[in-house]
Each structure stands twice: as structure tokens, then as C-alpha cells.
Design an enzyme around this catalytic site. Sequence first.
Site, PDB file in Angstrom:
ATOM      1  N   ASP A 314       0.842  -1.188   0.000  1.00 53.57           N
ATOM      2  CA  ASP A 314       0.000   0.000   0.000  1.00 53.57           C
ATOM      3  C   ASP A 314       0.882   1.244   0.000  1.00 53.57           C
ATOM      4  O   ASP A 314       1.900   1.284   0.693  1.00 53.57           O
ATOM      5  CB  ASP A 314      -0.907   0.021   1.232  1.00 53.57           C
ATOM      6  CG  ASP A 314      -2.147  -0.834   1.033  1.00 53.57           C
ATOM      7  OD1 ASP A 314      -2.549  -1.011  -0.122  1.00 53.57           O
ATOM      8  OD2 ASP A 314      -2.688  -1.324   2.030  1.00 53.57           O
ATOM      9  N   ALA A 389     -17.210   6.448  -0.706  1.00 56.40           N
ATOM     10  CA  ALA A 389     -16.487   5.845  -1.827  1.00 56.40           C
ATOM     11  C   ALA A 389     -17.243   6.020  -3.136  1.00 56.40           C
ATOM     12  O   ALA A 389     -16.654   5.980  -4.220  1.00 56.40           O
ATOM     13  CB  ALA A 389     -16.256   4.364  -1.554  1.00 56.40           C
ATOM     14  N   GLN A 390     -18.567   6.200  -3.050  1.00 56.40           N
ATOM     15  CA  GLN A 390     -19.356   6.358  -4.272  1.00 56.40           C
ATOM     16  C   GLN A 390     -19.210   7.757  -4.864  1.00 56.40           C
ATOM     17  O   GLN A 390     -18.960   7.927  -6.058  1.00 56.40           O
ATOM     18  CB  GLN A 390     -20.840   6.074  -3.984  1.00 56.40           C
ATOM     19  CG  GLN A 390     -21.162   4.602  -3.741  1.00 56.40           C
ATOM     20  CD  GLN A 390     -20.666   4.135  -2.383  1.00 56.40           C
ATOM     21  OE1 GLN A 390     -20.661   4.914  -1.412  1.00 56.40           O
ATOM     22  NE2 GLN A 390     -20.241   2.877  -2.300  1.00 56.40           N
TER      23      GLN A 390
END
Length: 699
Positions: A314, A389-390
Site C-alpha cells: 500500500d 467511496a461512491q
Amino acid sequence: MSSSSGFALFDPALFKPALVQAFVKLDPRVQWRNPVMLVVYVGSLFTTLLGVHAWHGHGEAAPWFIFSVALWLWFTVLFANFAEALAEGRSQAQAASLRGIQKAGWAKKLQQPRHGSPWLPEEAGLLRRGDVVLVEAGDMVPLDGEVIEGVASVDESAITGESAPVIRESGGDFSAVTGGTRVLSDWLVVRIGVNPGESFIDRMIRMVEGAQRQKTPNEIALNILLAALTIVFLVVTVTLLPYSLFSVQAAQSGHPVTLTALVALLVCLIPTTIGGLLSAIGVAGMSRLMQANVIATSGRAVEAAGDVDVLMLDKTGTITHGNRQATQLRPAPGQTELALAQVAWLASQADETPEGRSIVALAAQALSAQACAALGASLAQAVAVPFSAQTRMSGVDLPGSGAQRPARLLRKGALEAVRRHVEALGSTLPTEVQRAAEDIARRGSTPLVVADGAQVVGVVELKDIVKTGIQERFSALRRMGIKTVMITGDNPLTAASIAAEAGVDDFLAEATPEAKLALIRQYQQEGRLVAMTGDGTNDAPALAQADVAVAMNTGTQAAKEAANMVDLDSNPTKLLEVVETGKALLMTRGALTTFSIANDVAKFFAIIPAIFVLTYPPLEALNIMRLASPQSAILSAVIFNALVIVFLIPLALQGVRYRAIGAAALLRRNLLIYGLGGLAVPFVGIKLIDLILVALGLA
């Protein structure tokens, strides 16, 4: 936990129990598991019986000589047992510290899964998966579980060794709690996720104690090789007896080789050094990982870490510090920096993330204190719009005052998200703003576009700093043939810039759980071994697929169950240490195998002339060490064969030091040090022992 790593190599607290266990492990049922040492064990018994036979006047050699050989063969078995027991003792000491965390207690079992519901006291050992408990300030978390309501400060020092408390709350990636930790403030409603005996600490204890340590594929393969070599040498040694009897009878002179000498030859030629230390190396490898506060739930994973050739890391927290800070305000055409600062200040008031706080601080520098106070007053009836997140945006909605002043929708977010937002309101994203965002992304920063309703007012630059020294670590991994892949949710331009600055080999931008899983499978189909880290529920599928999966202790229960390692410190860069530990384990095993096999050359020159010189006097030419007598030669080789295990125990337990060099260079180095060393050291050691035996009058 931290105390578990504080044992010296030969700490008396470990030394004495290991010494006792060395004798306990003489049980044939234990020896049966190691074919190499089983041969030494049988040889010890056989020579002991030969010594008893000689003691009654019917021996093939002097009783003192046969008993001396038998004694040192027993020492060889005991030293191998001691090495394994010492490694297990270190692990058991670590397990004891973990077991101290487990305390039988009572839990507050809720009748309904919500705060305020009546509860009844229940023994922690009677709880089952799915039960819901209330844990208040001062209470111990009874078993592993998931926070479904509440937020509290939790003391996890008993597990992680870190004294600073951590926050656990419902939802998100910080909802997992571990049995044995203590709530310091407030309360939590926890849904139990395991049955008694299945908790994280239980699994840690079983793995650390070695109760579930199964031999890894490489270890099994090496055992097969060692067993094959043992069988070959056994066949060769057995055929020497009829050959010797025939030669003596044909020459009508000399003496046939003795059974004691043949047993000594067999034990010295088979790979007893690595055979005696192999199990200790495996146990010590897992112990070293635990000293780094990483718990491996599979011995196979530790070994796989040494074979990994793809690292998926990450970006945030591993490659970069993960604390992005607002560094620049870039207004859109027709807008001023002051206007951008005002909208950014308002849109970030409900954002409690470090990035949001840094935007407020940067905007406040462009505004006066009076302006900030006036803007703050307008937030009295504002409605916060959290990030999702949308939408990939956050901000606030300010109420309007009639048709002339409609509600203001203040937003900040990703470029494409804000583009869709303003287009939905009938406007367009200025080309200059897009170019500014792309320019920021190319520099490795993150652009946040700020909009006031349908009007784009500018871009805020967030910069994330690459960690110092990370480039050198990636270069070292590259020299070892390991490919590094950066995983990030950033757009491709930002990802490419940071990847270039950090020196990673590849990157996956705008990563989704499905994309991570697909990438891992793609590498595995190419025959590669993949390692990755994760902490969220959405990381669980990829963690389950990866060959080496390290979950953060602060992560969700799903992530920890999917992984085969757990980092108690929750430090994503620990994956690099895991790989280095795995490499060191394989290097240690390879180095000691090389040393053990190379030892045979010196033992050959010591024993072969000694046992056949009476039959074939010209074989004295092979006595290049000029050993005093056949008895001294055999005894010196047997003593050296036993003592070398003792001298190599520290290396087996501490491991060969990891070096970031390629496979070819590593092979050359090991052959030079442990191959040539394995050839030279026995010559010196056997000769020194021979001189001591001469001085003691035993030659």
C-alpha cells in the site's frame, strides 16, 4: 510480549529446561521423526552393546575405545536434541507471556445486541461466536470480536507491547478487538467472533509452542534429500565389511574392519550437522518473527516469505507517511485565492481527517481572524456531507434564504467526481482547472477540486511525502529479484509520479478489491509468489489469495482471519522485514547444509585410512593430517562431529545475517564461506582434537 524477546541465547532460564528436554527427547518415538538422527541413535545403542560385549572380554577392540565412541555418539544425539529444545524453549517462553494475557473472567452478555439492553453475567469460557457483550471502562475484552456500537480507548499493550492506547469504534477498519485487551474509557458493544480456544491469542500460543508447526515443503524436500544421502552412505558402509573380510582372507594378513569403526564412519559421513539442526532452524525462524511482533499462523508462510518474488505494498503508510498536507491553493480562472480559501475553509469544517484539518489551516492563513469568525457563524445550520467511496467528495450544504439565495452546495473532492457534480448542475469543469489538477498529479501530489454549487473555484494541492530510505530498500529488493508493486487509490498520474520517486517497479492505481485480487492471480499464474499487506474487510479476498498475507492488528477480524500473519505493531512496512526474515531462514538452512556436506571430505581423510591401514598399508598416504593412530583418528572425527553441532547452535537460532544480494552472488558467497569453511574447519578441528588425545595418552 516484549519480554519474550529478551532472552539471551543461552539464558539459564532456557538452558536448564533445554538440557532436561535433550534427555527426554531420547524417546525412540521422538527420534523416529528425524531419519538422520535416528541412524545416529541406533548407532549409539549398537556401539554401547559392543562396548558391554568387549567389557566381558569378547570385544573387537579395547573396551575404553568402544565406550568412548559410543559416548560421543550419544553426545551427538543429545546436542541435536538440545538445539531443538533450546529453540522450542525460546518459543515456549514467548507463549508463556501470551498465556499470561488470558485470564478467566466474566463478561456482560447482552440480551439484545444494543447498548442499554439488560445484561447477565457470563463466564468468558462459555461465550460462543455470535454472542454480544458489553465492555465498559476497566473491563477486559473476553474474546475476539467486532465492535458493533460505541467508541472507546483500548489498552492493547499486553499484546503489542505499546503503552499508548488505541481507539476502537464501530464501522470502518478499526472495529476489531482482541481478547485479553482492556477498555480504558467509555464503552463498546462487541459481537464475539470466535469460540473459546479459537481466539487470536490461542492460535498464537499454539503456533509459538510448535504444537501445530508442520514441516514446510522445502523442509520436507531437504529431509528427503538427507534421508537419501543417509541411505546411500549406509549401503556403502555396509558393503565395506564383507569387502574387508574378503581382502584379509585373500592376503592372509591384516585385520578386518571393526563394527565400531564402521558405525563411526557412517555417523561421520551422513549429514548429521544439518540433520541435527534442521528442526531448530525452523522453530527459530518463527521465533525471530515473533520477536519482531509478527505472529505467523502458518510455518509454511514463513518459508514462503523467503521465496517471494512480488511484493504488493500500500502506498499510504508504507511508501509514504500517509499524512497528506495541504500546501497550495490554485484558484480557477476568474476566481481569487481569497474566494477559494473561503470555500475550502467552509467545505472542510466537517472533515476531521488530517487532510481536512490541513486544508482549514492553509485556508486560514489566507483569511483574517474576523473573516474566519464570520464564516464560522454561517455554519450554524449547515449540513455536513461526509466523504463516501461512491461520490468521492465531501463538504457542507449551507441553507439559502428564499429564491434569491438558494442553498449553497460546497464540495471538495477528486477531479472526476467534481466534474460529474458540476455537470449534473448544468455547468462544466474549466480546462485550466483540469490542467492544474494534472500538473499537481504529475508532481506526485493529490489535487482536490473545490466547487461552490455549479461553480468550480479552484484546486487544493495535497502532498504526501515519500519515506526516507524507502528507495534504498526497494533497490535492495530489486537486486534480489523481487518486484515491488505499489497499490493506491490515487489516479494514474499521481500514482506514476510517486512510484517513480519511491523507486517501485510497478503500480496499481485506483485500486479496488477486485483489481487487487485479479493482479495477485495474474502474478500467481505466471508462477510467482506474492506477498501483500492489508487491514480492511475489503482486503480479505486479496489476503486470502496471496501466498504471504500480513494483516494489521488494528484491522478487521475478516482481514486477520484471511491472512497467514498478523503484525501486532500494525506497521505496513513490516512486510519488508517479514521477507527478510524468510530469506534469512532459507539462507541459514542452505548455509548449514553446505557446511555439513562439505565436512565429509575431512572426515573421509581421517577415518578411511584409519580403518583400512592395517589391511592396506599404502593407504597411510591418505593420512594427510598425520593423525597419531587409527584409534585417535576415529575418535577425533567422532568428537568433532558432535562438537560442531554445539558451535553451530547460535548460528541456527540467530540465523545467517540477511544480505540484499542476488541469488547468484548469494550462492557464490555461501560456497566461499560455508563450502570452503566446511572443507577447512574439520581438518583443523580434527587435528587439534588428535593432539589433545595424544597429550592425554589416549592416542
